[in-house]
Design a protein around this motif. Structure first.
Motif, PDB file in Angstrom:
ATOM      1  N   PHE A   1      30.725 -12.161 -50.784  1.00  0.00           N
ATOM      2  CA  PHE A   1      30.164 -12.591 -49.496  1.00  0.00           C
ATOM      3  C   PHE A   1      29.327 -13.866 -49.617  1.00  0.00           C
ATOM      4  CE2 PHE A   1      31.444  -8.223 -48.980  1.00  0.00           C
ATOM      5  CZ  PHE A   1      32.314  -8.410 -47.932  1.00  0.00           C
ATOM      6  N   GLN A   2      28.720 -14.042 -50.764  1.00  0.00           N
ATOM      7  CA  GLN A   2      28.054 -15.319 -50.990  1.00  0.00           C
ATOM      8  C   GLN A   2      29.095 -16.441 -51.017  1.00  0.00           C
ATOM      9  OE1 GLN A   2      24.906 -15.147 -54.055  1.00  0.00           O
ATOM     10  NE2 GLN A   2      24.912 -12.941 -53.844  1.00  0.00           N
TER      11      GLN A   2
ATOM     12  N   PHE B   1      29.177 -12.691 -41.293  1.00  0.00           N
ATOM     13  CA  PHE B   1      30.087 -12.611 -40.156  1.00  0.00           C
ATOM     14  C   PHE B   1      30.224 -11.138 -39.805  1.00  0.00           C
ATOM     15  CE2 PHE B   1      31.121 -16.187 -42.876  1.00  0.00           C
ATOM     16  CZ  PHE B   1      31.021 -17.237 -41.976  1.00  0.00           C
TER      17      PHE B   1
ATOM     18  N   VAL C   1      21.976 -16.473 -46.569  1.00  0.00           N
ATOM     19  CA  VAL C   1      23.433 -16.414 -46.697  1.00  0.00           C
ATOM     20  C   VAL C   1      24.016 -16.184 -45.305  1.00  0.00           C
ATOM     21  CG1 VAL C   1      25.355 -15.054 -47.635  1.00  0.00           C
ATOM     22  CG2 VAL C   1      23.315 -15.444 -49.023  1.00  0.00           C
ATOM     23  N   GLU C   2      25.095 -16.898 -44.988  1.00  0.00           N
ATOM     24  CA  GLU C   2      25.726 -16.693 -43.683  1.00  0.00           C
ATOM     25  C   GLU C   2      26.567 -15.409 -43.703  1.00  0.00           C
ATOM     26  OE1 GLU C   2      28.088 -19.970 -42.413  1.00  0.00           O
ATOM     27  OE2 GLU C   2      28.330 -19.180 -40.385  1.00  0.00           O
TER      28      GLU C   2
ATOM     29  N   GLU D   1      32.078 -16.333 -49.450  1.00  0.00           N
ATOM     30  CA  GLU D   1      32.625 -16.504 -48.101  1.00  0.00           C
ATOM     31  C   GLU D   1      31.717 -17.410 -47.254  1.00  0.00           C
ATOM     32  OE1 GLU D   1      35.386 -13.778 -45.834  1.00  0.00           O
ATOM     33  OE2 GLU D   1      33.424 -12.915 -45.496  1.00  0.00           O
TER      34      GLU D   1
ATOM     35  N   SER E   1      28.752  -8.506 -53.851  1.00  0.00           N
ATOM     36  CA  SER E   1      27.826  -9.462 -53.253  1.00  0.00           C
ATOM     37  C   SER E   1      28.340 -10.893 -53.420  1.00  0.00           C
ATOM     38  CB  SER E   1      26.449  -9.313 -53.905  1.00  0.00           C
ATOM     39  OG  SER E   1      25.522 -10.190 -53.329  1.00  0.00           O
TER      40      SER E   1
ATOM     41  N   ALA F   1      21.783  -4.357 -47.627  1.00  0.00           N
ATOM     42  CA  ALA F   1      22.897  -4.369 -48.576  1.00  0.00           C
ATOM     43  C   ALA F   1      22.647  -5.320 -49.738  1.00  0.00           C
ATOM     44  CB  ALA F   1      24.191  -4.760 -47.853  1.00  0.00           C
ATOM     45  N   GLY F   2      21.445  -5.883 -49.783  1.00  0.00           N
ATOM     46  CA  GLY F   2      21.089  -6.697 -50.930  1.00  0.00           C
ATOM     47  C   GLY F   2      21.343  -8.183 -50.748  1.00  0.00           C
ATOM     48  N   LEU F   3      21.815  -8.593 -49.580  1.00  0.00           N
ATOM     49  CA  LEU F   3      21.975 -10.038 -49.381  1.00  0.00           C
ATOM     50  C   LEU F   3      20.615 -10.689 -49.099  1.00  0.00           C
ATOM     51  CD1 LEU F   3      25.381 -10.174 -47.448  1.00  0.00           C
ATOM     52  CD2 LEU F   3      24.943 -10.755 -49.845  1.00  0.00           C
TER      53      LEU F   3
END
Lengths: 464, 464
Positions: A161-162, B184, B181-182, A164, A158, B225-227
Motif C-alpha cells: 500500500f505504500q 483509496f 500515505v495516500e 500503491e 504494508s 492497520a499500521g499505516l
C-alpha cells in the motif's frame, strides 16, 4: 522513508521522557537504523505495535514494529527500572506502546537494540488476535481481507500500500509535468458510459441514477471545455459478476485524455513514457526503500515498447502458441499471457501494445480506422500478460459519432447529453484508462488484484 | 504554465507547416508571450479555439484562445496566401483551428500578433453556440452549468479549475512530506458513517448498500492497520436536500488521519501548517501564473491561527455581534461569518479554529473532553467565515467507543464491523475532513460552491 515525522514522538514523549533523553524527532523505526551511528549510546523513544515477545526469565525481548520496520527492545533487571519491568508484564502481541531507552549495538541480525528504561502502554488488545500480522500472508486471502487492519500490519502487506500510494503520485507527477490538469468528475450520473447493463443503480432523491463506470464522457468533455489535457484518479464502479483474480467491482482508475492529437500513437507515446518514468523512479527513489526490502522493483521498458495490431497478434498466437482466436474477437486471458510471453522473449519488454481492435468489440465513441472501418484506432496495453490500460483516439466529429451510435444499435436520444459536447468545436483527442490495482499487482507480481486493494469489493464482498 | 507541452503542436504541425517554420514545441499561447523575444520574426504555429473574429474588409482579425490565453492572428491580402484567406472565411466563433504565421509586434494591447500564412480547420460548430465563452460569466449560473463545456472555455472559469487541480496537488505534496500515505477506500459501503439517514442507497447485486458519506471509518482503519498517517482525496456523497450556495450532494473530500497524537492540537497544527504552505506556494508558484491574472491569491495565515473554544465563541458572538446562540448548539451560517470577521479584525487572519464542540452535535466517534464529557475534542476550521474543515481526536478505546454509541442511542450491532477495528491495539489518533470545492470557493472569493465544481450535483441537478 525520506520524510521527517516530527510531531508524534515529540509530543508523546515530552511528558514521559527522562530529563536527559534525546527525543528522536522522526519516529519511524527505519530512521533509527539510518541514524544509528549518531544515536548509539543516546536515549531515544520509539512507538509502535508489539510484534513479538520472548521471555527468557530475567530478560524480556520485545520486537517493536511500525510501518517502516522493527526494532528489538530489551527489558532486563539492573538496566530497566522495576516499575517498567512491571509494566512490561502487561505486554501482549499488538499492544501499542512507546519505549524509552538507550540505543546499543547488538549481536542479533538486527545489529542494534534498545535497552529500555521506560514503557508507556497506549492501547491493549481486548481480545485474542484472530490473525497474526507476522504470519498473515500465509493465511487464506478471505480471512486476511476480513481482518484487513491486522493483515496490513504485516510489513510486506504494508509495503504494497505504500507502493500503491507512490504509483498514484508518480502518475500525477508525470502527467502534470506534461501539461495535464487534474479534474474531478461526478460519480453519480444519469446514464451509463457504454450503454451496457453493468452499472450500479443509485436512488437519487427518488430518481434513478447510476454509479459512473468510468470518467470517459466527462474527461472528454473537459478536453472539449478547453482544459485540453486532463487526468483523473478516482473510483470506477463495475457491476460485473466476475469471479477472477483480476476483477473488482470498485477500483481506482487512472484516466488521461488529451486534445490536439494526430493519432492514437500520441496517446501510446505518452503512456509508454509514463511507464519508462515509473521504471526509472522505482529504481532510484529513496522514499520506497522499505518496499524494496520486500519486492523486486525492476521493470523492463525498452526504448520502444512493441506495438502490434490485433491482426498481427492473431498470427503470433496461432503460429507460436497454437492458439487460434476467432477473427475480429477480443483477446482472451490466455492470449494476453501468451502475448506477454512474446513481448518478453522477442523484445525483452514487460509491456506490449495491441492496436487496431475490431469495431465490434469497442465502444461507440472509438474512432474507426479510416478506409478500414471494421477496425478502430483503439488499443490495449498489456503488462506482463495482463491488460492494464485501454485507450483510443475518440470520434470527435458530431455526424460520425451519431453514425457510430446507430451502427451499434444504440438510441442516440439516450446519449444526446454527450453528443451535445461535440456540437461547438471539439478538437481531435484521445486517451486511456488504467487500473491502479492491476498496475500494482503486475509490478509486484501479486497473485490476486485483491491484494492490491485495501478494502476490495466483489460480488460477494461488501465488508469490512 | 511551467510545463512543456511538446507533443500536440509538433505532431499536428509537421505535415502542414511551411518548410521553414519554427515549430513551437510547447503550444500554450501564454508561452508565445513568454518567449516572444526569441520568436519575433519567426514562423510559428498555434492551435486553439476561435474566440472572436473582426472583419475589416481587406483584413480579418482572429482572436485565438487556449486555456492559457489569447493571441491575435491577422489575415490579410499580400501577407496571407489566397487559399488561406479562402479558408478563413469559414471561421466562426469556437471553430477549432491551427494557424501558422510570423510573430510580429503589434500596437494592440496584446503587444504581439501572428501574421497568418496558413490555416488548418480541425472542427467547426454544427449549430449556433448557445453560450458565448467570452461573456459566459455574465449568464445565469444554471445556464452556465447546462453548457459547462462552453462556460469553462471562458479563461476566468478555466482558471478556477486549473487552481483546483493545483490545490489538490499541494495538499498531497504537503501531507506526503509529513509522512502521510495516500489510501483509496471504498465508496460502496454496507453502513453509513454517522448512522444518519442522509446516505444514497445503491443496489449492489440485489443487496442494499450505500455511498460513503466520508472515508471516516476506513481512514481510521488504515491508521490502526499500521499505516499510521494517511490521507485520501476522493468523492464523498451526501443525500442532504440542502439548497444553499455551499452544499453539494457530491464533492471532493481532502481527508487526513494521523496516529500517535497527544491531542487534537496536533491535528490543528498540521492543518494550520498546510494552509501556511498553501498561502506561500500560491504567492510564488509559477505554474499558476494564469490564475493570478484573474484572481487575487493573497491569503492571511498568521504565525499562530486563532483558536477559540465554542464557549468563547458564544461570548464573542453575543458581545460583539449581539448574536445570541443557544448554548451547546452548533454555529449557524451567520455565526460563522461573524467569527470570520472577528478573526480578520482581531488577528488579521483568514482562518480561525473553533474548538471543544458540544458532544450533542458531534458524531459518536469523537473523543469527549476528559473531566467535561459534555464537550469534545472536536473542532471546526473556518476560512473567511465558512466552515471548510471538521476534525477531532477520535475515541480509540474500545469500551469508551461502545459507551459513546449507546449514549447517542445508536445500536452497537450496526457498528460492530467498525468496533472490531479497535479490538487489537489502536493508537490514539485524530484527523480532519476538508472540502476541496469550499476551499477553492473561499480562496477565490466565489459566490457559489457550484462554481468550483466542474459538474455539480445537487438535489435538482444530475446532468450534464
Amino acid at each position: 522513508m525520506q520524510n521527517v515525522w516530527s510531531l508524534s514522538s515529540l509530543k508523546i514523549c515530552s511528558p514521559a521522557c527522562d530529563a536527559g533523553a534525546s527525543v528522536l524527532k522522526d519516529s519511524f523505526i527505519s530512521q533509527v537504523y539510518d541514524r544509528a551511528n549518531s544515536l548509539l549510546g543516546q536515549k531515544i523513544r520509539v512507538c509502535g505495535w508489539v510484534d513479538n515477545i520472548r521471555d527468557l526469565g530475567g530478560v524480556r525481548f520485545v520486537l517493536l514494529r511500525d510501518r517502516s520496520g522493527v526494532l528489538q527492545v530489551v527489558i532486563k533487571k539492573g538496566v530497566t527500572p522495576e516499575t517498567a519491568i512491571e509494566t512490561s508484564k502487561e505486554l501482549v502481541k499488538e499492544t501499542v506502546a512507546c519505549f524509552e531507552g538507550t540505543l546499543v549495538e547488538s549481536k542479533s541480525k538486527l545489529k542494534y537494540e534498545l535497552q529500555a528504561s521506560g514503557i508507556q502502554v497506549l492501547s491493549k488488545p481486548v481480545e485474542p488476535i484472530p490473525l497474526e500480522p507476522a504470519t498473515s500472508t500465509e493465511a487464506q486471502l478471505n480471512v486476511r481481507l476480513d481482518y484487513r487492519w491486522l493483515d496490513v500490519r504485516n510489513l510486506k502487506v504494508s509495503a504494497i500500500f505504500q507502493f500503491e500510494s507512490w504509483v498514484a503520485n508518480k502518475f500525477r507527477e508525470f502527467f502534470r509535468q506534461n501539461g495535464f490538469v487534474e479534474v474531478f468528475t461526478p460519480k453519480i450520473v444519469a446514464a451509463g458510459t457504454e450503454g451496457g447493463a453493468e452499472v450500479f443503480p443509485v436512488i437519487y432523491f427518488g430518481r434513478e441514477a447510476y454509479l459512473a463506470q468510468s470518467p470517459q464522457f466527462y474527461k472528454q468533455m473537459a478536453v472539449i471545455a478547453g482544459l485540453e489535457r486532463v487526468f483523473e484518479v478516482g473510483p470506477v464502479f463495475r457491476a460485473e459478476a466476475h469471479h477472477t483474480v483480476k476483477h473488482l467491482t470498485e477500483f481506482h482508475g487512472l484516466d488521461i485524455e488529451m486534445g490536439f492529437i494526430e493519432g492514437p500513437e500520441d496517446v501510446m507515446n505518452m503512456l509508454e513514457s509514463f511507464f519508462r518514468y515509473l521504471a526509472k523512479e522505482a529504481e532510484i527513489d529513496d522514499s520506497i526503500e522499505t518496499v524494496r526490502n520486500y519486492f523486486d522493483l525492476a521493470l523492463r521498458v525498452p526504448s520502444k515498447v512493441p506495438r502490434i495490431t490485433i491482426r498481427e497478434a492473431y498470427e503470433v498466437l496461432k503460429e507460436r502458441y497454437n492458439h487460434q482466436l476467432p477473427y475480429m474477437e477480443d483477446l482472451d486471458p490466455q492470449a494476453e499471457r501468451e502475448l506477454g510471453d512474446y513481448a518478453l522473449k522477442e523484445y525483452d519488454s514487460d509491456f506490449i501494445f495491441v492496436t487496431e481492435y475490431p469495431w465490434k468489440v469497442r465502444p461507440f465513441y472509438t474512432m474507426r480506422k479510416p478506409q478500414e472501418p471494421e477496425w478502430t484506432l483503439g488499443f490495449d496495453l498489456l503488462f506482463r500478460g495482463l491488460e492494464i490500460a485501454t485507450g483510443s483516439q475518440r470520434e470527435h466529429r458530431y455526424d460520425q459519432l451519431l453514425a457510430n451510435l446507430r451502427d451499434k444499435g444504440l438510441n442516440p436520444e439516450r446519449f444526446q447529453f454527450y453528443l451535445n459536447f461535440f456540437k461547438y468545436g471539439a478538437p481531435p483527442h484521445g486517451g486511456a484508462g488504467l487500473g491502479l490495482e492491476r498496475i500494482v499487482k503486475q509490478f509486484l507480481n501479486l497473485d490476486n488484484v485483491r491484494e492490491a486493494r485495501l478494502l476490495p469489493r466483489d460480488p460477494e464482498r461488501l465488508t469490512p
